[in-house]
Design a protein around this motif. Structure first.
Motif, PDB file in Angstrom:
ATOM      1  N   ALA A  22     -13.662  25.210  14.980  1.00 25.85           N
ATOM      2  CA  ALA A  22     -15.011  25.460  14.465  1.00 25.85           C
ATOM      3  C   ALA A  22     -15.944  24.295  14.759  1.00 25.85           C
ATOM      4  CB  ALA A  22     -14.966  25.737  12.968  1.00 25.85           C
ATOM      5  N   GLY A  23     -15.407  23.089  14.774  1.00 25.96           N
ATOM      6  CA  GLY A  23     -16.204  21.914  15.087  1.00 25.96           C
ATOM      7  C   GLY A  23     -16.260  21.593  16.557  1.00 25.96           C
ATOM      8  N   GLY A  24     -15.666  22.441  17.378  1.00 21.31           N
ATOM      9  CA  GLY A  24     -15.703  22.247  18.824  1.00 21.31           C
ATOM     10  C   GLY A  24     -14.547  21.464  19.396  1.00 21.31           C
ATOM     11  N   ASP A  25     -13.543  21.137  18.586  1.00 20.80           N
ATOM     12  CA  ASP A  25     -12.423  20.329  19.084  1.00 20.80           C
ATOM     13  C   ASP A  25     -11.672  21.043  20.204  1.00 20.80           C
ATOM     14  OD1 ASP A  25     -13.088  18.457  17.231  1.00 20.80           O
ATOM     15  OD2 ASP A  25     -11.238  18.596  16.061  1.00 20.80           O
ATOM     16  N   LEU A  26     -11.249  20.253  21.182  1.00 26.83           N
ATOM     17  CA  LEU A  26     -10.475  20.751  22.319  1.00 26.83           C
ATOM     18  C   LEU A  26      -9.101  20.098  22.404  1.00 26.83           C
ATOM     19  CD1 LEU A  26     -13.335  20.631  24.960  1.00 26.83           C
ATOM     20  CD2 LEU A  26     -12.305  22.712  24.033  1.00 26.83           C
ATOM     21  N   ARG A  27      -8.885  19.043  21.636  1.00 20.97           N
ATOM     22  CA  ARG A  27      -7.611  18.323  21.667  1.00 20.97           C
ATOM     23  C   ARG A  27      -7.152  18.015  20.246  1.00 20.97           C
ATOM     24  NH1 ARG A  27      -6.183  16.439  26.630  1.00 20.97           N
ATOM     25  NH2 ARG A  27      -7.781  16.603  28.269  1.00 20.97           N
ATOM     26  N   GLY A  28      -5.842  17.827  20.138  1.00 25.39           N
ATOM     27  CA  GLY A  28      -5.287  17.484  18.842  1.00 25.39           C
ATOM     28  C   GLY A  28      -3.846  17.043  18.978  1.00 25.39           C
ATOM     29  N   SER A  29      -3.297  16.533  17.894  1.00 23.91           N
ATOM     30  CA  SER A  29      -1.908  16.107  17.841  1.00 23.91           C
ATOM     31  C   SER A  29      -1.316  16.685  16.566  1.00 23.91           C
ATOM     32  CB  SER A  29      -1.817  14.575  17.826  1.00 23.91           C
ATOM     33  OG  SER A  29      -0.472  14.145  17.751  1.00 23.91           O
ATOM     34  N   SER A  30      -0.114  17.254  16.664  1.00 28.20           N
ATOM     35  CA  SER A  30       0.449  17.915  15.495  1.00 28.20           C
ATOM     36  C   SER A  30       1.959  17.976  15.585  1.00 28.20           C
ATOM     37  CB  SER A  30      -0.132  19.330  15.356  1.00 28.20           C
ATOM     38  OG  SER A  30       0.211  19.901  14.114  1.00 28.20           O
ATOM     39  N   VAL A  42       4.439  27.445  16.805  1.00 27.41           N
ATOM     40  CA  VAL A  42       3.496  27.245  15.705  1.00 27.41           C
ATOM     41  C   VAL A  42       3.508  25.772  15.332  1.00 27.41           C
ATOM     42  CG1 VAL A  42       2.926  27.848  13.315  1.00 27.41           C
ATOM     43  CG2 VAL A  42       3.871  29.590  14.852  1.00 27.41           C
ATOM     44  N   VAL A  43       2.319  25.204  15.148  1.00 29.76           N
ATOM     45  CA  VAL A  43       2.203  23.801  14.742  1.00 29.76           C
ATOM     46  C   VAL A  43       1.405  23.727  13.450  1.00 29.76           C
ATOM     47  CG1 VAL A  43       2.352  22.950  17.110  1.00 29.76           C
ATOM     48  CG2 VAL A  43       0.109  23.475  16.145  1.00 29.76           C
ATOM     49  N   ASP A  44       1.445  22.550  12.809  1.00 29.41           N
ATOM     50  CA  ASP A  44       0.756  22.402  11.523  1.00 29.41           C
ATOM     51  C   ASP A  44      -0.757  22.501  11.656  1.00 29.41           C
ATOM     52  OD1 ASP A  44       3.211  22.033  10.311  1.00 29.41           O
ATOM     53  OD2 ASP A  44       3.088  19.840  10.345  1.00 29.41           O
ATOM     54  N   ALA A  45      -1.297  21.950  12.744  1.00 31.62           N
ATOM     55  CA  ALA A  45      -2.747  21.925  12.947  1.00 31.62           C
ATOM     56  C   ALA A  45      -3.036  22.076  14.435  1.00 31.62           C
ATOM     57  CB  ALA A  45      -3.346  20.621  12.421  1.00 31.62           C
ATOM     58  N   THR A  46      -4.100  22.816  14.767  1.00 28.63           N
ATOM     59  CA  THR A  46      -4.376  23.094  16.177  1.00 28.63           C
ATOM     60  C   THR A  46      -5.871  23.210  16.454  1.00 28.63           C
ATOM     61  OG1 THR A  46      -3.920  24.608  18.017  1.00 28.63           O
ATOM     62  CG2 THR A  46      -4.199  25.597  15.844  1.00 28.63           C
ATOM     63  N   GLN A  88     -13.356  38.019  20.655  1.00 29.22           N
ATOM     64  CA  GLN A  88     -13.257  36.831  21.511  1.00 29.22           C
ATOM     65  C   GLN A  88     -11.802  36.561  21.880  1.00 29.22           C
ATOM     66  OE1 GLN A  88     -15.331  33.259  20.254  1.00 29.22           O
ATOM     67  NE2 GLN A  88     -14.006  31.935  21.466  1.00 29.22           N
ATOM     68  N   PRO A  89     -11.498  36.445  23.173  1.00 23.04           N
ATOM     69  CA  PRO A  89     -10.120  36.111  23.574  1.00 23.04           C
ATOM     70  C   PRO A  89      -9.675  34.771  23.004  1.00 23.04           C
ATOM     71  CG  PRO A  89     -11.409  36.888  25.447  1.00 23.04           C
ATOM     72  CD  PRO A  89     -12.384  36.673  24.317  1.00 23.04           C
ATOM     73  N   GLY A  90      -8.372  34.590  22.904  1.00 26.07           N
ATOM     74  CA  GLY A  90      -7.830  33.326  22.432  1.00 26.07           C
ATOM     75  C   GLY A  90      -7.909  32.249  23.498  1.00 26.07           C
ATOM     76  N   ASP A  91      -7.887  30.995  23.053  1.00 30.43           N
ATOM     77  CA  ASP A  91      -7.887  29.864  23.983  1.00 30.43           C
ATOM     78  C   ASP A  91      -6.584  29.803  24.770  1.00 30.43           C
ATOM     79  OD1 ASP A  91     -10.409  28.817  23.342  1.00 30.43           O
ATOM     80  OD2 ASP A  91      -9.608  27.641  21.675  1.00 30.43           O
ATOM     81  N   THR A  92      -6.657  29.211  25.945  1.00 28.69           N
ATOM     82  CA  THR A  92      -5.488  28.845  26.738  1.00 28.69           C
ATOM     83  C   THR A  92      -5.461  27.328  26.864  1.00 28.69           C
ATOM     84  OG1 THR A  92      -6.756  29.057  28.798  1.00 28.69           O
ATOM     85  CG2 THR A  92      -5.520  31.005  28.044  1.00 28.69           C
ATOM     86  N   GLY A  93      -4.322  26.777  27.296  1.00 31.71           N
ATOM     87  CA  GLY A  93      -4.251  25.334  27.432  1.00 31.71           C
ATOM     88  C   GLY A  93      -2.837  24.838  27.614  1.00 31.71           C
ATOM     89  N   LEU A 120      -1.917  18.728  21.919  1.00 35.69           N
ATOM     90  CA  LEU A 120      -2.468  20.037  22.246  1.00 35.69           C
ATOM     91  C   LEU A 120      -3.779  19.870  23.001  1.00 35.69           C
ATOM     92  CD1 LEU A 120      -1.479  20.106  18.923  1.00 35.69           C
ATOM     93  CD2 LEU A 120      -1.506  22.523  19.536  1.00 35.69           C
ATOM     94  N   SER A 121      -3.953  20.633  24.071  1.00 32.42           N
ATOM     95  CA  SER A 121      -5.152  20.526  24.895  1.00 32.42           C
ATOM     96  C   SER A 121      -5.633  21.923  25.281  1.00 32.42           C
ATOM     97  CB  SER A 121      -4.853  19.705  26.154  1.00 32.42           C
ATOM     98  OG  SER A 121      -5.973  19.665  27.013  1.00 32.42           O
ATOM     99  N   VAL A 122      -6.851  22.236  24.927  1.00 33.38           N
ATOM    100  CA  VAL A 122      -7.461  23.533  25.232  1.00 33.38           C
ATOM    101  C   VAL A 122      -8.176  23.453  26.578  1.00 33.38           C
ATOM    102  CG1 VAL A 122      -9.236  25.183  24.497  1.00 33.38           C
ATOM    103  CG2 VAL A 122      -7.747  24.092  22.797  1.00 33.38           C
ATOM    104  N   ASP A 123      -8.110  24.526  27.358  1.00 33.56           N
ATOM    105  CA  ASP A 123      -8.846  24.592  28.622  1.00 33.56           C
ATOM    106  C   ASP A 123     -10.347  24.582  28.329  1.00 33.56           C
ATOM    107  OD1 ASP A 123      -6.516  24.698  30.092  1.00 33.56           O
ATOM    108  OD2 ASP A 123      -6.460  26.894  30.143  1.00 33.56           O
ATOM    109  N   ALA A 124     -10.998  23.454  28.637  1.00 33.27           N
ATOM    110  CA  ALA A 124     -12.389  23.251  28.226  1.00 33.27           C
ATOM    111  C   ALA A 124     -13.389  24.188  28.908  1.00 33.27           C
ATOM    112  CB  ALA A 124     -12.787  21.792  28.451  1.00 33.27           C
TER     113      ALA A 124
END
Length: 288
Positions: free
Chosen positions: A10-18, A33-37, A49-54, A118-122
């Motif tokens: 929702a905040g535009g994040d494209l990367r994370g660690s979980s 499945v991870v704790d946060a994505t 809306q299709p789901g993200d890939t990455g 985790l990395s989303v295809d920007a």
């Protein structure tokens, strides 16, 4: 019981660690499945809306994530993914998750308790965000352009105009830099007070009015954002856009641009090849 997935798209994040919370085999293949994505999943009840890939990675190892999906686990331990989920999102007795599908079996390093990046295809996310914002703006402009065709009050949209979108929309499909929406023009809509005959006779004028409205809105460079009520995937989110007519707010689980300055233009084409079905095709041209 596990906790619902924490999401940051929702905040535009494209990367994370979980941390990996479970790895399941399902009809969609292997689901991680991870704790946060930061991944936005396609909704199983309204898949607009299709789901993200990455990618998921750890210590130089990488796996591709196909389209992220909704997943859920019942209090009794039943795990389900996407269309196989037997209940609507938010129903009690189920924990709601974001699933990351990967090809084949999970590699040895991708196990419960593992720490992953985790990395989303920007570029794809950006295109889908533009498509979703354009879709909402087009629906609001459509409502304005058809406002004089109602003989009864159909309820108001986010800008206070007669809500043709809510009354007639039967499907919405968002893609990169655009969308296709279908509206049923049947007997029930006429009984609700909509003048279908005049609409058909003035289709070209209505399309021109929508495109003029969209051009005006794009020229403002108005701010756009997603406001979540909480951090979990199950929490409600809404899209806001600060248009000259007021702050448009629409319940929405997708992703959006930060400003209308990200567009060169937004335009629509209206098609009534089937007189019972209006097809609105929305096209966005991104700013370079």
């Amino acid at each position: 019981m596990p906790s619902s997935t924490i999401v940051s798209f929702a905040g535009g994040d494209l990367r994370g660690s979980s941390t990996v919370s479970r790895v399941e085999t399902s009809s969609r293949g292997t689901i991680v499945v991870v704790d946060a994505t930061p991944f936005h999943p396609v909704d199983h009840t309204w898949p607009d809306q299709p789901g993200d890939t990455g990618e998921l990675s750890a210590e130089g190892n990488v796996v591709r994530v196909a389209e992220a999906v909704m997943a859920a686990v019942s209090d009794e331990g039943q795990f389900a993914v996407g269309a196989d989920i037997p209940v609507k999102r938010g129903v009690e007795g189920w924990t709601w998750l974001v699933g990351h599908p990967i090809d084949g079996d999970a590699p040895s390093w991708l196990v419960e308790g593992a720490r992953v990046e985790l990395s989303v295809d920007a570029p794809r996310r950006a295109g889908l965000s533009r498509g979703h914002t354009a879709c909402h703006l087009a629906s609001l402009a459509l409502d304005i352009a058809l406002g004089d065709l109602w003989r009864k009050d159909p309820g108001a949209d986010a800008l206070g105009n007669p809500n043709f979108e809510a009354r007639a929309n039967q499907s919405s499909r968002i893609h990169e830099d655009g969308a296709v929406d279908e509206y049923r023009l049947g007997k029930s809509l006429r009984r609700a007070g909509f003048d279908t005959e005049t609409f058909v006779a003035t289709l070209g004028e209505r399309e021109a009015a929508i495109n003029a409205q969209l051009a005006t809105w794009v020229s403002t460079g108005a701010a756009s954002r997603v406001a979540p009520e909480g951090p979990a995937i199950v929490d409600r989110r809404s899209w806001h856009c600060e248009l000259p007519e007021g702050d448009a707010e629409i319940l929405c689980g997708g992703t959006h641009v930060e400003s209308l300055s990200e567009f060169v233009s937004i335009s629509v084409a209206l098609d009534l090849t089937d007189p019972q079905l209006l097809v609105m095709t929305t096209k966005a041209v991104p700013a370079v």
